[in-house]
Design an enzyme around this catalytic site. Structure first.
Site, mmCIF file in Angstrom:
data_model
loop_
_atom_site.group_PDB
_atom_site.id
_atom_site.type_symbol
_atom_site.label_atom_id
_atom_site.label_comp_id
_atom_site.label_asym_id
_atom_site.label_seq_id
_atom_site.Cartn_x
_atom_site.Cartn_y
_atom_site.Cartn_z
ATOM 1 N N ARG A 157 97.707 125.222 45.325
ATOM 2 C CA ARG A 157 96.324 125.691 45.339
ATOM 3 C C ARG A 157 95.428 124.785 46.181
ATOM 4 O O ARG A 157 94.458 125.260 46.786
ATOM 5 C CB ARG A 157 95.796 125.788 43.902
ATOM 6 C CG ARG A 157 96.400 126.963 43.155
ATOM 7 C CD ARG A 157 95.926 127.049 41.726
ATOM 8 N NE ARG A 157 96.362 128.304 41.114
ATOM 9 C CZ ARG A 157 96.200 128.616 39.843
ATOM 10 N NH1 ARG A 157 95.605 127.752 39.032
ATOM 11 N NH2 ARG A 157 96.614 129.766 39.372
ATOM 12 N N LYS A 187 104.429 141.986 28.052
ATOM 13 C CA LYS A 187 103.836 143.039 27.232
ATOM 14 C C LYS A 187 103.287 144.204 28.035
ATOM 15 O O LYS A 187 102.615 144.018 29.047
ATOM 16 C CB LYS A 187 102.707 142.457 26.367
ATOM 17 C CG LYS A 187 103.177 141.413 25.359
ATOM 18 C CD LYS A 187 101.989 140.896 24.553
ATOM 19 C CE LYS A 187 102.431 139.885 23.505
ATOM 20 N NZ LYS A 187 101.277 139.377 22.734
ATOM 21 N N GLY A 236 100.261 134.530 39.243
ATOM 22 C CA GLY A 236 100.782 134.242 37.918
ATOM 23 C C GLY A 236 102.230 133.797 37.920
ATOM 24 O O GLY A 236 102.669 133.020 38.768
ATOM 25 N N GLY A 273 95.275 136.313 36.807
ATOM 26 C CA GLY A 273 94.400 137.313 36.194
ATOM 27 C C GLY A 273 93.573 138.072 37.206
ATOM 28 O O GLY A 273 93.338 139.274 37.067
#
Length: 397
Positions: A37, A198, A354, A377
Protein backbone atom coordinates in the site's frame (compact mmCIF):
# COMPACT_ATOMS: atom_id res chain seq x y z
CA UNK A 1 -13.38 8.89 -14.65
CA UNK A 2 -15.41 12.10 -14.36
CA UNK A 3 -13.48 13.44 -11.36
CA UNK A 4 -10.60 15.89 -11.37
CA UNK A 5 -7.16 14.49 -10.64
CA UNK A 6 -3.88 16.06 -9.58
CA UNK A 7 -3.14 16.64 -13.28
CA UNK A 8 -6.01 19.15 -13.36
CA UNK A 9 -4.69 21.49 -10.67
CA UNK A 10 -1.58 23.61 -10.06
CA UNK A 11 0.27 22.33 -7.00
CA UNK A 12 3.49 24.30 -7.39
CA UNK A 13 4.47 25.98 -4.14
CA UNK A 14 1.32 24.79 -2.41
CA UNK A 15 0.75 22.68 0.68
CA UNK A 16 -1.10 19.58 -0.51
CA UNK A 17 -2.98 17.45 2.01
CA UNK A 18 -3.08 13.84 0.79
CA UNK A 19 -5.18 11.01 2.21
CA UNK A 20 -3.22 7.80 1.66
CA UNK A 21 -3.85 4.24 2.81
CA UNK A 22 -0.85 3.20 4.91
CA UNK A 23 -2.89 0.64 6.83
CA UNK A 24 -0.05 -1.87 6.54
CA UNK A 25 0.54 -5.10 8.51
CA UNK A 26 3.15 -4.97 11.27
CA UNK A 27 4.87 -7.79 13.12
CA UNK A 28 5.58 -7.84 16.86
CA UNK A 29 8.79 -5.87 16.33
CA UNK A 30 6.87 -3.11 14.50
CA UNK A 31 8.36 -4.12 11.16
CA UNK A 32 6.16 -3.76 8.08
CA UNK A 33 5.51 -7.21 6.61
CA UNK A 34 3.88 -5.98 3.39
CA UNK A 35 4.55 -2.50 1.99
CA UNK A 36 2.27 -2.84 -1.06
CA UNK A 37 0.00 0.00 0.00
CA UNK A 38 2.92 2.37 0.58
CA UNK A 39 4.37 1.56 -2.83
CA UNK A 40 0.95 2.08 -4.41
CA UNK A 41 0.95 5.70 -3.22
CA UNK A 42 4.40 6.51 -4.64
CA UNK A 43 3.30 7.75 -8.10
CA UNK A 44 1.06 10.42 -6.56
CA UNK A 45 3.61 11.47 -3.93
CA UNK A 46 6.45 11.66 -6.45
CA UNK A 47 4.32 13.67 -8.90
CA UNK A 48 3.51 16.21 -6.20
CA UNK A 49 7.15 16.49 -5.12
CA UNK A 50 8.35 16.80 -8.72
CA UNK A 51 5.85 19.60 -9.27
CA UNK A 52 7.04 21.66 -6.31
CA UNK A 53 4.44 20.82 -3.67
CA UNK A 54 4.90 20.49 0.08
CA UNK A 55 3.25 17.14 0.80
CA UNK A 56 1.31 16.43 3.99
CA UNK A 57 0.17 12.81 4.21
CA UNK A 58 -2.53 11.39 6.47
CA UNK A 59 -3.66 7.83 7.07
CA UNK A 60 -5.18 5.46 9.58
CA UNK A 61 -3.61 2.25 10.86
CA UNK A 62 -5.63 -0.53 12.44
CA UNK A 63 -8.59 0.01 14.75
CA UNK A 64 -7.48 2.05 17.78
CA UNK A 65 -11.08 3.21 18.36
CA UNK A 66 -10.27 6.78 19.27
CA UNK A 67 -7.44 5.91 21.66
CA UNK A 68 -3.68 6.29 21.31
CA UNK A 69 -2.29 2.78 20.82
CA UNK A 70 1.51 2.71 20.79
CA UNK A 71 1.69 -0.32 18.50
CA UNK A 72 -0.42 1.48 15.89
CA UNK A 73 1.75 4.54 15.41
CA UNK A 74 2.70 5.37 11.82
CA UNK A 75 6.45 5.85 12.38
CA UNK A 76 7.29 2.54 10.63
CA UNK A 77 5.39 3.75 7.56
CA UNK A 78 7.28 7.06 7.62
CA UNK A 79 10.60 5.21 7.73
CA UNK A 80 9.66 2.87 4.89
CA UNK A 81 8.32 5.71 2.76
CA UNK A 82 11.56 7.63 3.31
CA UNK A 83 13.54 4.61 2.09
CA UNK A 84 11.39 4.30 -1.01
CA UNK A 85 11.53 8.03 -1.80
CA UNK A 86 15.22 8.35 -0.98
CA UNK A 87 14.60 11.35 1.27
CA UNK A 88 13.58 11.99 4.90
CA UNK A 89 9.90 11.88 5.81
CA UNK A 90 9.03 13.95 8.87
CA UNK A 91 6.72 12.31 11.42
CA UNK A 92 4.18 14.48 13.22
CA UNK A 93 3.36 13.75 16.89
CA UNK A 94 -0.38 13.94 16.13
CA UNK A 95 -2.67 14.73 13.19
CA UNK A 96 -4.14 17.96 14.59
CA UNK A 97 -3.12 20.59 17.13
CA UNK A 98 -0.77 23.59 17.38
CA UNK A 99 2.48 21.62 17.03
CA UNK A 100 1.23 19.85 13.91
CA UNK A 101 0.03 23.15 12.46
CA UNK A 102 3.51 24.65 13.00
CA UNK A 103 5.21 21.67 11.33
CA UNK A 104 2.88 21.93 8.35
CA UNK A 105 3.31 25.70 8.08
CA UNK A 106 7.12 25.56 7.80
CA UNK A 107 7.14 22.56 5.44
CA UNK A 108 8.97 23.51 2.25
CA UNK A 109 8.30 22.53 -1.35
CA UNK A 110 9.76 19.08 -1.98
CA UNK A 111 9.40 17.99 1.66
CA UNK A 112 7.08 15.34 3.11
CA UNK A 113 5.28 15.25 6.47
CA UNK A 114 3.26 12.23 7.66
CA UNK A 115 0.58 12.89 10.27
CA UNK A 116 0.02 10.47 13.14
CA UNK A 117 -2.76 7.86 12.99
CA UNK A 118 -6.07 9.60 12.25
CA UNK A 119 -8.05 7.05 14.22
CA UNK A 120 -6.36 8.00 17.47
CA UNK A 121 -9.19 10.55 17.42
CA UNK A 122 -12.76 9.25 17.54
CA UNK A 123 -13.80 12.33 15.56
CA UNK A 124 -12.20 10.86 12.42
CA UNK A 125 -14.69 8.02 12.04
CA UNK A 126 -17.51 10.26 13.29
CA UNK A 127 -16.75 12.67 10.40
CA UNK A 128 -16.75 15.48 12.95
CA UNK A 129 -16.86 18.87 11.12
CA UNK A 130 -14.48 20.60 13.53
CA UNK A 131 -11.93 17.78 13.25
CA UNK A 132 -12.25 17.89 9.45
CA UNK A 133 -11.72 21.67 9.57
CA UNK A 134 -8.53 21.22 11.59
CA UNK A 135 -7.20 18.72 9.06
CA UNK A 136 -8.14 20.94 6.13
CA UNK A 137 -6.32 23.90 7.70
CA UNK A 138 -3.01 22.09 7.14
CA UNK A 139 -3.20 22.38 3.35
CA UNK A 140 -4.48 24.43 0.45
CA UNK A 141 -5.51 21.52 -1.77
CA UNK A 142 -6.81 18.05 -0.87
CA UNK A 143 -5.96 14.84 -2.73
CA UNK A 144 -7.64 11.51 -1.98
CA UNK A 145 -5.45 8.58 -3.01
CA UNK A 146 -6.88 6.10 -0.49
CA UNK A 147 -9.34 4.00 -2.47
CA UNK A 148 -9.32 1.44 0.35
CA UNK A 149 -11.03 4.01 2.60
CA UNK A 150 -13.21 5.68 -0.03
CA UNK A 151 -16.31 3.76 1.05
CA UNK A 152 -16.19 5.45 4.46
CA UNK A 153 -17.57 8.95 5.03
CA UNK A 154 -14.87 9.93 7.51
CA UNK A 155 -13.39 13.34 8.29
CA UNK A 156 -10.27 12.62 6.20
CA UNK A 157 -12.15 11.19 3.21
CA UNK A 158 -15.33 13.25 2.98
CA UNK A 159 -15.35 15.93 5.66
CA UNK A 160 -12.24 17.79 4.47
CA UNK A 161 -13.78 18.38 1.05
CA UNK A 162 -16.23 20.83 2.64
CA UNK A 163 -13.25 23.09 3.38
CA UNK A 164 -10.76 22.30 0.60
CA UNK A 165 -11.08 21.57 -3.13
CA UNK A 166 -10.61 17.81 -3.51
CA UNK A 167 -9.18 15.82 -6.43
CA UNK A 168 -8.14 12.22 -7.01
CA UNK A 169 -4.61 10.88 -6.87
CA UNK A 170 -3.27 8.42 -9.43
CA UNK A 171 -4.09 5.31 -7.41
CA UNK A 172 -7.68 6.43 -6.88
CA UNK A 173 -7.95 7.21 -10.60
CA UNK A 174 -6.54 3.80 -11.55
CA UNK A 175 -8.89 1.91 -9.22
CA UNK A 176 -11.99 3.71 -10.47
CA UNK A 177 -10.99 3.40 -14.11
CA UNK A 178 -10.27 -0.33 -13.96
CA UNK A 179 -13.27 -1.31 -11.87
CA UNK A 180 -15.56 1.14 -13.66
CA UNK A 181 -14.60 0.13 -17.20
CA UNK A 182 -14.84 -3.56 -16.30
CA UNK A 183 -18.42 -3.11 -15.16
CA UNK A 184 -19.59 -0.53 -17.68
CA UNK A 185 -17.78 -1.56 -20.85
CA UNK A 186 -16.34 -5.05 -20.40
CA UNK A 187 -14.80 -6.94 -23.25
CA UNK A 188 -16.78 -10.15 -23.54
CA UNK A 189 -17.01 -12.91 -22.55
CA UNK A 190 -17.14 -11.31 -19.10
CA UNK A 191 -16.48 -13.68 -16.18
CA UNK A 192 -16.62 -13.25 -12.41
CA UNK A 193 -15.27 -15.51 -9.70
CA UNK A 194 -16.78 -14.88 -6.26
CA UNK A 195 -15.54 -16.65 -3.14
CA UNK A 196 -15.15 -15.91 0.54
CA UNK A 197 -16.90 -17.25 3.59
CA UNK A 198 -20.46 -15.95 3.51
CA UNK A 199 -23.23 -15.40 0.98
CA UNK A 200 -24.59 -12.65 3.24
CA UNK A 201 -21.47 -10.54 2.61
CA UNK A 202 -21.95 -10.63 -1.15
CA UNK A 203 -25.67 -10.84 -1.91
CA UNK A 204 -25.75 -7.42 -3.58
CA UNK A 205 -22.64 -8.17 -5.64
CA UNK A 206 -24.08 -11.47 -6.81
CA UNK A 207 -27.43 -9.89 -7.67
CA UNK A 208 -25.69 -7.27 -9.79
CA UNK A 209 -23.24 -9.61 -11.48
CA UNK A 210 -25.93 -12.14 -12.42
CA UNK A 211 -27.38 -9.43 -14.65
CA UNK A 212 -24.04 -8.48 -16.19
CA UNK A 213 -21.61 -11.36 -16.61
CA UNK A 214 -21.51 -14.26 -19.05
CA UNK A 215 -19.93 -16.69 -16.58
CA UNK A 216 -20.17 -16.75 -12.78
CA UNK A 217 -17.99 -19.14 -10.77
CA UNK A 218 -18.66 -19.57 -7.06
CA UNK A 219 -16.25 -21.02 -4.50
CA UNK A 220 -15.16 -20.57 -0.91
CA UNK A 221 -17.34 -21.11 2.14
CA UNK A 222 -20.22 -19.29 0.47
CA UNK A 223 -20.48 -22.06 -2.13
CA UNK A 224 -21.59 -24.41 0.66
CA UNK A 225 -24.84 -22.49 1.07
CA UNK A 226 -25.52 -22.79 -2.66
CA UNK A 227 -24.70 -26.51 -2.60
CA UNK A 228 -27.08 -27.10 0.30
CA UNK A 229 -29.73 -25.03 -1.50
CA UNK A 230 -29.37 -27.50 -4.36
CA UNK A 231 -30.01 -30.37 -1.95
CA UNK A 232 -26.41 -31.56 -1.53
CA UNK A 233 -25.13 -33.26 1.60
CA UNK A 234 -22.36 -31.02 2.94
CA UNK A 235 -21.62 -32.58 6.33
CA UNK A 236 -20.46 -30.11 8.98
CA UNK A 237 -19.41 -27.44 6.48
CA UNK A 238 -19.91 -23.75 7.15
CA UNK A 239 -23.39 -22.85 5.89
CA UNK A 240 -25.83 -19.97 6.30
CA UNK A 241 -29.13 -21.77 6.69
CA UNK A 242 -30.99 -18.46 6.90
CA UNK A 243 -29.71 -17.59 3.42
CA UNK A 244 -30.79 -20.79 1.64
CA UNK A 245 -33.81 -19.06 0.09
CA UNK A 246 -31.55 -16.24 -1.11
CA UNK A 247 -29.24 -18.79 -2.72
CA UNK A 248 -32.18 -20.53 -4.40
CA UNK A 249 -33.43 -17.21 -5.72
CA UNK A 250 -30.00 -16.32 -7.14
CA UNK A 251 -29.72 -19.74 -8.78
CA UNK A 252 -33.20 -19.31 -10.29
CA UNK A 253 -32.26 -15.88 -11.67
CA UNK A 254 -29.13 -17.32 -13.24
CA UNK A 255 -31.11 -20.13 -14.89
CA UNK A 256 -33.70 -17.67 -16.15
CA UNK A 257 -30.92 -15.65 -17.76
CA UNK A 258 -29.29 -18.85 -19.07
CA UNK A 259 -26.16 -17.75 -17.25
CA UNK A 260 -23.36 -20.25 -16.73
CA UNK A 261 -23.28 -20.27 -12.91
CA UNK A 262 -20.79 -22.91 -11.86
CA UNK A 263 -20.60 -24.44 -8.37
CA UNK A 264 -17.89 -26.83 -7.15
CA UNK A 265 -18.22 -30.36 -8.52
CA UNK A 266 -15.70 -31.81 -6.09
CA UNK A 267 -14.29 -30.46 -2.84
CA UNK A 268 -11.45 -30.96 -0.40
CA UNK A 269 -12.85 -31.89 2.99
CA UNK A 270 -11.26 -32.10 6.44
CA UNK A 271 -12.22 -33.83 9.67
CA UNK A 272 -11.63 -30.60 11.58
CA UNK A 273 -10.80 -26.94 10.96
CA UNK A 274 -7.02 -27.07 11.31
CA UNK A 275 -3.97 -26.78 9.08
CA UNK A 276 -2.88 -30.33 9.91
CA UNK A 277 -6.34 -31.93 9.70
CA UNK A 278 -6.88 -35.19 7.83
CA UNK A 279 -8.26 -34.30 4.41
CA UNK A 280 -9.40 -35.88 1.17
CA UNK A 281 -11.23 -34.99 -2.03
CA UNK A 282 -14.84 -36.10 -2.56
CA UNK A 283 -17.79 -35.26 -4.77
CA UNK A 284 -19.52 -32.04 -3.70
CA UNK A 285 -22.73 -33.96 -2.93
CA UNK A 286 -21.07 -36.65 -0.83
CA UNK A 287 -19.56 -34.94 2.20
CA UNK A 288 -19.79 -37.29 5.21
CA UNK A 289 -21.14 -36.16 8.56
CA UNK A 290 -18.39 -34.74 10.75
CA UNK A 291 -16.35 -33.49 7.78
CA UNK A 292 -16.27 -29.97 6.37
CA UNK A 293 -15.49 -28.42 3.00
CA UNK A 294 -12.31 -26.30 3.07
CA UNK A 295 -11.33 -26.02 -0.62
CA UNK A 296 -12.37 -26.85 -4.17
CA UNK A 297 -11.13 -30.06 -5.77
CA UNK A 298 -9.16 -30.82 -8.94
CA UNK A 299 -12.26 -31.45 -11.09
CA UNK A 300 -13.61 -28.05 -10.10
CA UNK A 301 -10.28 -26.39 -10.88
CA UNK A 302 -10.38 -28.00 -14.34
CA UNK A 303 -13.98 -26.87 -14.85
CA UNK A 304 -13.13 -23.31 -13.80
CA UNK A 305 -10.15 -23.31 -16.18
CA UNK A 306 -12.39 -24.41 -19.05
CA UNK A 307 -15.08 -21.84 -18.28
CA UNK A 308 -12.50 -19.04 -18.15
CA UNK A 309 -10.54 -20.11 -21.23
CA UNK A 310 -12.08 -17.60 -23.64
CA UNK A 311 -12.92 -14.82 -21.14
CA UNK A 312 -11.73 -11.34 -22.09
CA UNK A 313 -12.61 -9.60 -18.79
CA UNK A 314 -12.38 -11.37 -15.42
CA UNK A 315 -13.14 -10.04 -11.95
CA UNK A 316 -12.22 -12.09 -8.89
CA UNK A 317 -13.21 -11.37 -5.27
CA UNK A 318 -12.82 -13.86 -2.43
CA UNK A 319 -10.61 -16.92 -1.96
CA UNK A 320 -11.82 -20.37 -3.01
CA UNK A 321 -10.78 -22.13 0.19
CA UNK A 322 -9.13 -21.56 3.54
CA UNK A 323 -6.14 -20.04 1.77
CA UNK A 324 -4.19 -19.24 4.93
CA UNK A 325 -3.73 -23.01 5.40
CA UNK A 326 -1.42 -24.49 2.72
CA UNK A 327 -3.37 -27.75 2.47
CA UNK A 328 -6.51 -25.81 1.56
CA UNK A 329 -4.99 -23.07 -0.60
CA UNK A 330 -4.56 -25.20 -3.73
CA UNK A 331 -7.78 -24.06 -5.37
CA UNK A 332 -6.93 -20.40 -4.82
CA UNK A 333 -3.34 -20.88 -5.99
CA UNK A 334 -4.51 -22.74 -9.09
CA UNK A 335 -6.90 -19.91 -9.92
CA UNK A 336 -4.06 -17.40 -9.60
CA UNK A 337 -2.03 -19.44 -12.11
CA UNK A 338 -5.01 -19.61 -14.49
CA UNK A 339 -5.55 -15.85 -14.29
CA UNK A 340 -1.84 -15.14 -14.79
CA UNK A 341 -1.87 -17.23 -17.97
CA UNK A 342 -5.03 -15.54 -19.24
CA UNK A 343 -3.50 -12.11 -18.56
CA UNK A 344 -0.49 -13.11 -20.62
CA UNK A 345 -2.88 -14.04 -23.43
CA UNK A 346 -4.49 -10.59 -23.36
CA UNK A 347 -7.40 -10.90 -20.95
CA UNK A 348 -8.10 -8.10 -18.47
CA UNK A 349 -7.85 -9.59 -14.97
CA UNK A 350 -8.99 -7.53 -11.99
CA UNK A 351 -8.43 -8.75 -8.45
CA UNK A 352 -10.98 -7.14 -6.16
CA UNK A 353 -8.91 -6.47 -3.06
CA UNK A 354 -9.12 -8.05 0.37
CA UNK A 355 -8.23 -11.73 0.76
CA UNK A 356 -7.95 -12.22 -3.01
CA UNK A 357 -5.33 -9.49 -3.29
CA UNK A 358 -3.49 -10.88 -0.26
CA UNK A 359 -3.41 -14.34 -1.87
CA UNK A 360 -1.99 -12.90 -5.09
CA UNK A 361 0.64 -10.93 -3.19
CA UNK A 362 1.52 -14.00 -1.12
CA UNK A 363 2.70 -15.85 -4.24
CA UNK A 364 4.29 -12.75 -5.84
CA UNK A 365 1.82 -12.77 -8.73
CA UNK A 366 0.52 -9.19 -8.54
CA UNK A 367 2.59 -8.12 -11.56
CA UNK A 368 1.03 -10.99 -13.55
CA UNK A 369 -2.49 -9.51 -13.21
CA UNK A 370 -3.88 -6.49 -15.02
CA UNK A 371 -4.94 -4.81 -11.79
CA UNK A 372 -4.90 -5.76 -8.11
CA UNK A 373 -7.15 -3.49 -6.08
CA UNK A 374 -5.86 -2.04 -2.81
CA UNK A 375 -9.40 -1.76 -1.45
CA UNK A 376 -11.23 -4.71 0.09
CA UNK A 377 -14.50 -3.23 1.31
CA UNK A 378 -14.28 -0.35 -1.16
CA UNK A 379 -13.89 -2.61 -4.19
CA UNK A 380 -16.76 -4.79 -2.97
CA UNK A 381 -19.07 -1.79 -2.57
CA UNK A 382 -17.97 -0.49 -5.97
CA UNK A 383 -18.88 -3.87 -7.50
CA UNK A 384 -22.25 -3.61 -5.74
CA UNK A 385 -22.85 -0.33 -7.57
CA UNK A 386 -22.83 1.83 -4.46
CA UNK A 387 -21.66 5.44 -4.47
CA UNK A 388 -18.40 5.71 -2.51
CA UNK A 389 -18.50 8.85 -0.30
CA UNK A 390 -14.77 9.50 -0.68
CA UNK A 391 -15.12 9.51 -4.46
CA UNK A 392 -18.40 11.41 -4.65
CA UNK A 393 -16.89 14.24 -2.57
CA UNK A 394 -14.17 14.98 -5.13
CA UNK A 395 -14.57 17.73 -7.73
CA UNK A 396 -16.16 16.84 -11.04
CA UNK A 397 -14.43 17.56 -14.30
Amino acid sequence: MNKKTIRDIDVTGRHVLVRVDFNVPLDEQQHITDDTRIKAALPTIRYLLDHGAAVILMSHLGRPKGQVVETLRLAPAARRLGELLGQPVQMAPDCVGPQVERMARVLQAGQVLLLENLRFHKEEEQNDPDFARQLAALGKVYVNDAFGSAHRAHASTEGVTRFLPGVAGFLMEKEINFLGSALEHPKRPFAAIIGGAKVSDKITVLERLIGMVDVLLIGGGMANTFLKAEGYEIGDSLVENEKLDVARDLLARARQRKLALVLPADVVIADRFAADADHKTVSANAVPAGWRILDIGTQTIAAFRERLSDAKTIIWNGTLGVAEMPAFAKGTDALISILAELTKRGATTIIGGGDSAAAVEQVDAADKMTHVSTGGGASLEFLEGRVLPGVAALQDL
